[in-house]
Scaffold this motif. Structure first.
Motif, PDB file in Angstrom:
ATOM      1  N   UNK A 135     -12.511 -48.061 -48.585  1.00 45.09           N
ATOM      2  CA  UNK A 135     -11.493 -49.049 -48.942  1.00 45.09           C
ATOM      3  C   UNK A 135     -10.914 -49.740 -47.713  1.00 45.09           C
ATOM      4  N   UNK A 136     -10.680 -48.965 -46.657  1.00 47.26           N
ATOM      5  CA  UNK A 136     -10.127 -49.524 -45.418  1.00 47.26           C
ATOM      6  C   UNK A 136     -11.103 -50.497 -44.776  1.00 47.26           C
ATOM      7  N   UNK A 137     -12.388 -50.148 -44.783  1.00 46.40           N
ATOM      8  CA  UNK A 137     -13.385 -51.014 -44.158  1.00 46.40           C
ATOM      9  C   UNK A 137     -13.539 -52.323 -44.935  1.00 46.40           C
ATOM     10  N   UNK A 138     -13.585 -52.242 -46.250  1.00 50.89           N
ATOM     11  CA  UNK A 138     -13.711 -53.447 -47.069  1.00 50.89           C
ATOM     12  C   UNK A 138     -12.506 -54.360 -46.851  1.00 50.89           C
ATOM     13  N   UNK A 139     -11.321 -53.777 -46.841  1.00 54.82           N
ATOM     14  CA  UNK A 139     -10.125 -54.600 -46.676  1.00 54.82           C
ATOM     15  C   UNK A 139     -10.127 -55.303 -45.317  1.00 54.82           C
TER      16      UNK A 139
ATOM     17  N   UNK B 289     -18.507 -45.305 -45.073  1.00 53.00           N
ATOM     18  CA  UNK B 289     -17.466 -44.420 -44.546  1.00 53.00           C
ATOM     19  C   UNK B 289     -18.009 -43.518 -43.441  1.00 53.00           C
ATOM     20  N   UNK B 290     -19.215 -42.988 -43.649  1.00 47.82           N
ATOM     21  CA  UNK B 290     -19.829 -42.099 -42.657  1.00 47.82           C
ATOM     22  C   UNK B 290     -20.100 -42.827 -41.337  1.00 47.82           C
ATOM     23  N   UNK B 291     -20.604 -44.047 -41.435  1.00 49.09           N
ATOM     24  CA  UNK B 291     -20.974 -44.809 -40.241  1.00 49.09           C
ATOM     25  C   UNK B 291     -19.742 -45.279 -39.470  1.00 49.09           C
ATOM     26  N   UNK B 292     -18.710 -45.698 -40.190  1.00 44.99           N
ATOM     27  CA  UNK B 292     -17.549 -46.313 -39.540  1.00 44.99           C
ATOM     28  C   UNK B 292     -16.434 -45.327 -39.191  1.00 44.99           C
TER      29      UNK B 292
ATOM     30  N   UNK C 160     -33.135 -44.146 -43.795  1.00 43.26           N
ATOM     31  CA  UNK C 160     -32.997 -43.266 -44.944  1.00 43.26           C
ATOM     32  C   UNK C 160     -31.553 -42.789 -45.050  1.00 43.26           C
ATOM     33  N   UNK C 161     -31.077 -42.684 -46.273  1.00 48.66           N
ATOM     34  CA  UNK C 161     -29.684 -42.314 -46.524  1.00 48.66           C
ATOM     35  C   UNK C 161     -29.346 -40.965 -45.905  1.00 48.66           C
ATOM     36  N   UNK C 162     -30.335 -40.068 -45.860  1.00 45.59           N
ATOM     37  CA  UNK C 162     -30.124 -38.738 -45.302  1.00 45.59           C
ATOM     38  C   UNK C 162     -29.700 -38.730 -43.845  1.00 45.59           C
ATOM     39  N   UNK C 163     -29.913 -39.858 -43.131  1.00 47.81           N
ATOM     40  CA  UNK C 163     -29.447 -39.951 -41.748  1.00 47.81           C
ATOM     41  C   UNK C 163     -27.919 -39.933 -41.682  1.00 47.81           C
ATOM     42  N   UNK C 164     -27.289 -40.321 -42.774  1.00 45.23           N
ATOM     43  CA  UNK C 164     -25.835 -40.478 -42.779  1.00 45.23           C
ATOM     44  C   UNK C 164     -25.113 -39.538 -43.738  1.00 45.23           C
ATOM     45  N   UNK C 165     -25.828 -39.044 -44.739  1.00 44.76           N
ATOM     46  CA  UNK C 165     -25.214 -38.175 -45.739  1.00 44.76           C
ATOM     47  C   UNK C 165     -26.042 -36.902 -45.905  1.00 44.76           C
ATOM     48  N   UNK C 166     -25.462 -35.786 -45.546  1.00 40.55           N
ATOM     49  CA  UNK C 166     -26.159 -34.507 -45.546  1.00 40.55           C
ATOM     50  C   UNK C 166     -26.748 -34.171 -46.920  1.00 40.55           C
ATOM     51  N   UNK C 167     -26.047 -34.538 -47.981  1.00 40.37           N
ATOM     52  CA  UNK C 167     -26.489 -34.175 -49.333  1.00 40.37           C
ATOM     53  C   UNK C 167     -27.831 -34.804 -49.699  1.00 40.37           C
TER      54      UNK C 167
ATOM     55  N   UNK D 113     -13.476 -34.885 -55.387  1.00 39.18           N
ATOM     56  CA  UNK D 113     -13.602 -35.645 -54.147  1.00 39.18           C
ATOM     57  C   UNK D 113     -14.894 -36.452 -54.147  1.00 39.18           C
ATOM     58  N   UNK D 114     -14.975 -37.408 -53.225  1.00 31.42           N
ATOM     59  CA  UNK D 114     -16.199 -38.180 -53.068  1.00 31.42           C
ATOM     60  C   UNK D 114     -17.346 -37.249 -52.669  1.00 31.42           C
ATOM     61  N   UNK D 115     -17.079 -36.288 -51.800  1.00 29.17           N
ATOM     62  CA  UNK D 115     -18.115 -35.335 -51.395  1.00 29.17           C
ATOM     63  C   UNK D 115     -18.628 -34.538 -52.589  1.00 29.17           C
ATOM     64  N   UNK D 116     -17.728 -34.111 -53.439  1.00 28.60           N
ATOM     65  CA  UNK D 116     -18.144 -33.354 -54.626  1.00 28.60           C
ATOM     66  C   UNK D 116     -19.013 -34.211 -55.529  1.00 28.60           C
ATOM     67  N   UNK D 117     -18.634 -35.472 -55.663  1.00 23.75           N
ATOM     68  CA  UNK D 117     -19.439 -36.400 -56.468  1.00 23.75           C
ATOM     69  C   UNK D 117     -20.850 -36.525 -55.876  1.00 23.75           C
ATOM     70  N   UNK D 118     -20.945 -36.721 -54.562  1.00 27.21           N
ATOM     71  CA  UNK D 118     -22.248 -36.870 -53.915  1.00 27.21           C
ATOM     72  C   UNK D 118     -23.100 -35.617 -54.080  1.00 27.21           C
ATOM     73  N   UNK D 119     -22.478 -34.459 -53.981  1.00 23.15           N
ATOM     74  CA  UNK D 119     -23.211 -33.204 -54.181  1.00 23.15           C
ATOM     75  C   UNK D 119     -23.766 -33.123 -55.595  1.00 23.15           C
ATOM     76  N   UNK D 120     -22.960 -33.529 -56.570  1.00 21.08           N
ATOM     77  CA  UNK D 120     -23.416 -33.523 -57.960  1.00 21.08           C
ATOM     78  C   UNK D 120     -24.585 -34.482 -58.157  1.00 21.08           C
ATOM     79  N   UNK D 121     -24.490 -35.658 -57.540  1.00 22.57           N
ATOM     80  CA  UNK D 121     -25.576 -36.631 -57.646  1.00 22.57           C
ATOM     81  C   UNK D 121     -26.857 -36.066 -57.063  1.00 22.57           C
TER      82      UNK D 121
END
Length: 353
Positions: free
Chosen positions: A187-191, A179-182, A104-111, A143-151
Motif C-alpha cells: 500500500x505504501x509503495x503504490x501510494x 513488498x519483498x523487493x522494496x 521466478x517468484x521464488x527469488x523473492x518469496x520463500x513460499x 496475515x499476508x504471509x499466512x495467505x501466501x503459505x495457503x496458496x
C-alpha cells in the motif's frame, strides 16, 4: 476582414460549445435513465477526450435515505481495476532494475521457491494458478504471509501451465513481491509511486486501521447486500481488488497514463504494457501486462473491468487518441459494456471522439 474572421471564429466557437452542451445533456439523460432502469443506487462516470477530462458526474445517492448525492469524489470499491496499479508498480521496479519480468517468484518469496512461476506469467494470468483461497475479514487476523503459505500449498508440485486462467491469486502474489523487493508495504509503495504523483484526493487502501472504506454500499437488484454476504476487506487481496477510489482520482491517474507521463513510468514502459502477450478465453482479447487489449473499428483498445459482490466497474481506453471511459457503480447488475458502448456512440455522433 479582421471583424469578419473574428465573427466567423466566434460563431464556430458557439457551435462547438452548443454541440458539447447538447452531447453532455444527452449523455446525462441517458446515464440517469439506465441507472434507474437497472436499480443502480450510485453511479459515477468520467470521460476523457483527447487526454483531457471532458465529462465527469455522479448519479443517484450513496445512502439508503437518499440524502447524500453521488459526486465525482464518492468512494467505491473499484475491484479488479486495482490490478492496473499493481502492474504499474511492478513495471516501476523493472525500470529501476530491481527485478525482471522473467525472474521466478521464488527469488523473492520463500513460499514459492519450488515452483517455476515468473513475474510475467503472473502479470498475464498464465501461471496456472487458480483462486483456491478466498478473502477473509480483516478481523480474522490472517496475515499476508499466512495467505501466501495457503496458496503455495494448493499448487501442484508439477505446475507448468502456460495457459490463460484469470486469477486474483496472480496479483496478490505480485503485491507480496513488491513488498519483498522494496521493503515497504504494498500500500505504501503504490501510494508513493502512483497515487501521489497522480495527485489523488481520496483514493487509498483499507489497512484495518484507516478510514479508507467505500462510501457506497454494495447492492443486488437495488437491495443492500447483508453484511454477512458482503465481500470482506482482506489485506492479502489489496493488490488484486483492494483500491477504494472515485472517478475524479481515477481520471487524473488515467490522464497521466494515456499521456505517458514520466512522473509514474517511462514512455516505453507504458507502451510495453499494452503489447499483447497471451490469448485469453474472451474472444479476440489478449492479456498484455495488466491490461486486457484488443482491436475494434475505433482502433486499439485497453480495458480492465472490476467486479466483486455488489460492485461493478470499468476502465475502457483508446490509447492512440487518448480517449477513455471510467464507470463505477455499487450494483452487481450494471450493464457496463452496454453503457460504455452507448457513451461512445453519443460522443461520436457529436464528433467529440
Amino acid at each position: 476582414m479582421y471583424k469578419l474572421i473574428t465573427a466567423v471564429l466566434f460563431f464556430f466557437s458557439l457551435n462547438v460549445f452548443a454541440n458539447e452542451v447538447n452531447s453532455h445533456s444527452n449523455l446525462t439523460n441517458y446515464l440517469e435513465k439506465i441507472r434507474t432502469q437497472n436499480d443502480i443506487p450510485a453511479m459515477a462516470v468520467a470521460v476523457i477526450t483527447s487526454g483531457e477530462v471532458g465529462y465527469i458526474k455522479g448519479f443517484g445517492y450513496v445512502d439508503e435515505q437518499l440524502t447524500e448525492p453521488t459526486t465525482d469524489e464518492s468512494l467505491f470499491r473499484i475491484a479488479s481495476i486495482s490490478k492496473l496499479f499493481t502492474a504499474q508498480a511492478i513495471m516501476k521496479l523493472v525500470e529501476q532494475e530491481k527485478l525482471s519480468l522473467n525472474d521466478e517468484v521464488g527469488q523473492y518469496l520463500q513460499a514459492f521457491k519450488r515452483f517455476h512461476i515468473t513475474i510475467k506469467q503472473l502479470l498475464t494470468h498464465s501461471s496456472g494458478l487458480s483462486d483456491m483461497i478466498k478473502p477473509v475479514s480483516f478481523d480474522e487476523g490472517r496475515s499476508v504471509k499466512s495467505y501466501l503459505d495457503l496458496v503455495s500449498e494448493t499448487i501442484p508440485r508439477e505446475n507448468e501451465s502456460n495457459s490463460f486462467e484469470y486469477s486474483d491469486t496472480n496479483f496478490n502474489i505480485l503485491g507480496a513481491v513488491i513488498s519483498s523487493v522494496t521493503g515497504k508495504s504494498y500500500e505504501e509503495f503504490i501510494y508513493g509511486n502512483i497515487l501521489k504523483p497522480a495527485k489523488v484526493r481520496k483514493s487509498n487502501f483499507y489497512d484495518g486501521k484507516n478510514a479508507y472504506l467505500s462510501e457506497t454500499n454494495p447492492t443486488y437488484k437495488g437491495k443492500l447486500i447483508d453484511q454477512i454476504d458482503q465481500r470482506p476487506y482482506d489485506l492479502a487481496f489489496n493488490p488484486s481488488e483492494g483500491l477504494v477510489s472515485n472517478v475524479y482520482d481515477l481520471s487524473q491517474w488515467l490522464k497521466l497514463t494515456l499521456g505517458n507521463d514520466p512522473s509514474i513510468l517511462k514512455k516505453q514502459t507504458y507502451e510495453a504494457m499494452l503489447d499483447p502477450q497471451v490469448k485469453t478465453t474472451w474472444g479476440e482479447v489478449y492479456m498484455a501486462l495488466g491490461w486486457q487489449v484488443y482491436r475494434n473499428e475505433d482502433g486499439n483498445v485497453a480495458r480492465h473491468p472490476g467486479s466483486i459482490r455488489g460492485y461493478k466497474s470499468l476502465v475502457l481506453a483508446y490509447p492512440e487518441n487518448k480517449n477513455a471511459i471510467i464507470l463505477l457503480t455499487n450494483s452487481s447488475d450494471t450493464p457496463r459494456w452496454e453503457i460504455a458502448e452507448s457513451i461512445t456512440e453519443i460522443l461520436k455522433q457529436n464528433s467529440e471522439w
